[in-house]
Design an enzyme around this catalytic site. Sequence first.
Site, PDB file in Angstrom:
ATOM      1  N   VAL A  31     -19.577   2.917  11.516  1.00  0.00           N
ATOM      2  CA  VAL A  31     -18.736   4.366  11.711  1.00  0.00           C
ATOM      3  C   VAL A  31     -19.737   5.579  11.426  1.00  0.00           C
ATOM      4  CG1 VAL A  31     -16.679   3.518  10.859  1.00  0.00           C
ATOM      5  CG2 VAL A  31     -18.422   4.403   9.112  1.00  0.00           C
TER       6      VAL A  31
ATOM      7  N   SER B 126      -9.731   8.535  -2.217  1.00  0.00           N
ATOM      8  CA  SER B 126      -9.573   8.036  -3.470  1.00  0.00           C
ATOM      9  C   SER B 126      -9.119   9.025  -4.477  1.00  0.00           C
ATOM     10  CB  SER B 126     -11.291   7.787  -3.725  1.00  0.00           C
ATOM     11  OG  SER B 126     -11.439   7.416  -5.234  1.00  0.00           O
TER      12      SER B 126
ATOM     13  N   GLY C  51     -13.261  -0.720   8.646  1.00  0.00           N
ATOM     14  CA  GLY C  51     -13.641  -1.442   7.051  1.00  0.00           C
ATOM     15  C   GLY C  51     -12.666  -2.517   7.004  1.00  0.00           C
ATOM     16  N   ALA C  52     -12.089  -2.908   8.304  1.00  0.00           N
ATOM     17  CA  ALA C  52     -10.883  -3.897   8.058  1.00  0.00           C
ATOM     18  C   ALA C  52     -11.170  -5.241   7.426  1.00  0.00           C
ATOM     19  CB  ALA C  52     -10.235  -4.090   9.476  1.00  0.00           C
TER      20      ALA C  52
ATOM     21  N   TYR D 190     -20.259   9.857  -4.222  1.00  0.00           N
ATOM     22  CA  TYR D 190     -18.931   9.215  -3.879  1.00  0.00           C
ATOM     23  C   TYR D 190     -17.708  10.448  -3.782  1.00  0.00           C
ATOM     24  CZ  TYR D 190     -15.092   5.810  -3.509  1.00  0.00           C
ATOM     25  OH  TYR D 190     -13.978   5.188  -3.363  1.00  0.00           O
TER      26      TYR D 190
HETATM   27  P1  NAD Z   1     -14.864  -3.179   0.491  1.00  0.00           P
HETATM   28  O1  NAD Z   1     -16.353  -3.173   0.208  1.00  0.00           O
HETATM   29  O2  NAD Z   1     -13.894  -4.547   0.329  1.00  0.00           O
HETATM   30  O3  NAD Z   1     -14.634  -2.895   1.864  1.00  0.00           O
HETATM   31  C1  NAD Z   1     -15.155  -1.785   2.483  1.00  0.00           C
HETATM   32  C2  NAD Z   1     -15.370  -1.990   4.139  1.00  0.00           C
HETATM   33  O4  NAD Z   1     -16.045  -1.118   4.784  1.00  0.00           O
HETATM   34  C3  NAD Z   1     -16.319  -3.532   4.333  1.00  0.00           C
HETATM   35  O5  NAD Z   1     -15.567  -4.537   4.945  1.00  0.00           O
HETATM   36  C4  NAD Z   1     -17.492  -3.017   4.869  1.00  0.00           C
HETATM   37  O6  NAD Z   1     -18.296  -3.800   5.710  1.00  0.00           O
HETATM   38  C5  NAD Z   1     -16.981  -1.755   5.504  1.00  0.00           C
HETATM   39  N1  NAD Z   1     -18.200  -0.662   5.905  1.00  0.00           N
HETATM   40  C6  NAD Z   1     -19.156  -0.421   5.253  1.00  0.00           C
HETATM   41  N2  NAD Z   1     -19.857   0.404   5.693  1.00  0.00           N
HETATM   42  C7  NAD Z   1     -19.519   0.405   7.119  1.00  0.00           C
HETATM   43  C8  NAD Z   1     -19.961   1.423   8.079  1.00  0.00           C
HETATM   44  N3  NAD Z   1     -20.979   1.981   8.151  1.00  0.00           N
HETATM   45  N4  NAD Z   1     -19.487   1.113   9.166  1.00  0.00           N
HETATM   46  C9  NAD Z   1     -18.155   0.362   9.175  1.00  0.00           C
HETATM   47  N5  NAD Z   1     -17.443  -0.553   8.189  1.00  0.00           N
HETATM   48  C10 NAD Z   1     -18.293  -0.165   7.214  1.00  0.00           C
HETATM   49  O7  NAD Z   1     -14.095  -2.100  -0.275  1.00  0.00           O
HETATM   50  P2  NAD Z   1     -12.617  -1.553  -0.493  1.00  0.00           P
HETATM   51  O8  NAD Z   1     -12.383  -1.390  -1.933  1.00  0.00           O
HETATM   52  O9  NAD Z   1     -11.772  -2.474   0.336  1.00  0.00           O
HETATM   53  O10 NAD Z   1     -12.972  -0.053   0.072  1.00  0.00           O
HETATM   54  C11 NAD Z   1     -11.819   0.393   1.239  1.00  0.00           C
HETATM   55  C12 NAD Z   1     -12.038   1.973   0.963  1.00  0.00           C
HETATM   56  O11 NAD Z   1     -11.127   2.392  -0.183  1.00  0.00           O
HETATM   57  C13 NAD Z   1     -12.999   2.754   1.040  1.00  0.00           C
HETATM   58  O12 NAD Z   1     -13.114   3.925   1.722  1.00  0.00           O
HETATM   59  C14 NAD Z   1     -13.387   3.005  -0.548  1.00  0.00           C
HETATM   60  O13 NAD Z   1     -13.987   3.970  -0.886  1.00  0.00           O
HETATM   61  C15 NAD Z   1     -11.841   3.129  -0.771  1.00  0.00           C
HETATM   62  N6  NAD Z   1     -11.437   3.216  -2.289  1.00  0.00           N
HETATM   63  C16 NAD Z   1     -11.577   1.896  -2.872  1.00  0.00           C
HETATM   64  C17 NAD Z   1     -11.068   1.898  -4.210  1.00  0.00           C
HETATM   65  C18 NAD Z   1     -11.210   0.387  -5.063  1.00  0.00           C
HETATM   66  O14 NAD Z   1     -10.704   0.423  -6.228  1.00  0.00           O
HETATM   67  N7  NAD Z   1     -11.893  -0.498  -4.425  1.00  0.00           N
HETATM   68  C19 NAD Z   1     -10.595   2.945  -4.794  1.00  0.00           C
HETATM   69  C20 NAD Z   1     -10.496   3.986  -4.160  1.00  0.00           C
HETATM   70  C21 NAD Z   1     -10.823   4.233  -2.908  1.00  0.00           C
END
Ligand code: NAD
Length: 268
Positions: A81, A157, A16-17, A170
Amino acid sequence: MVDKRDLDGTVAIVTGAAGDIGGGLTRELAAAGCNIVIADLGVSESAADDDSKPDNRTHATELADELESMGSETLLVECDVTDAEQVEAMVETTVDEFGGLDILMSNAGIITSSPVEEMDEDEWDAVMDVNAKGMFLCARAAIPHLKDGGSIINTASIAGEIGAGGIAHYAASKHAVLALTKTLALELAEDDVTVNAICPGIVDTPMWRDVLTPASEESYDDTIQRSIPLHRDQKPEDMGRLAGFFAENRNITGEAVKVDGGITQDVL
Ligand code: NAD
């Protein structure tokens, strides 16, 4: 002598980089000296014609350039993934290119919002597949290469520790991530592999702007002011610094650290 690992020249896969938090994770790990595998959907030329994938190519290429300007070697790897073969291939490619793997930063995740009564099975399965099964598949593939001094860090999270209305799938997936983290910590301790989790609170990303804010009755900024005791949202780099801390410190394992400005302390 403190048991601390020097990250200079180590190799980190970040899933998810290409996402928002992924950017903070990769920048901070690169700043600490890691070489970075940018793993995500839609980062390769071959994914260009696949409408089912996001187009992350330009962003991922720019990110790679930025990390390289910081002195990091990078590799872009297309990886879903949820697909065991692609995950195995991601790890094999990393080991072939860099000669090893030191850090698995499992971060890919998705979210949707529906009350349980209206949630269909596909919606439940999709979120569980990426968020929970995806972290299992990545850990399983990485473990043989992480022996002796490696680290697994999972992005969970605050919803991994508390209930969260409208996002039962989630929250369940993130509770699963924490259970996986604690169990892996025990299973891998003999091999000197540490396993920890980051629990972000509210980071200004599409997850909040496009999914969670529209599902509530207040604006994003109002949510920050009302719900976060420190009255500010969290940044992707906050997560990156914690990832570096976990990877460096050899005596912390099985822990989940919340980076949430105090949200989860505020029970009254
Ligand atoms: P984001 O949507 O910006 O990034 C998520 C990334 O995961 C994307 O680049 C997407 O292409 C990739 N992804 C999705 N499905 C995939 C798959 N099947 N295989 C490979 N890559 C995949 O969201 P983010 O906020 O950067 O989230 C990153 C992590 O942080 C997640 O695990 C999310 O649950 C967690 N998180 C985010 C928040 C928030 O406030 N944004 C809060 C708590 C936890």
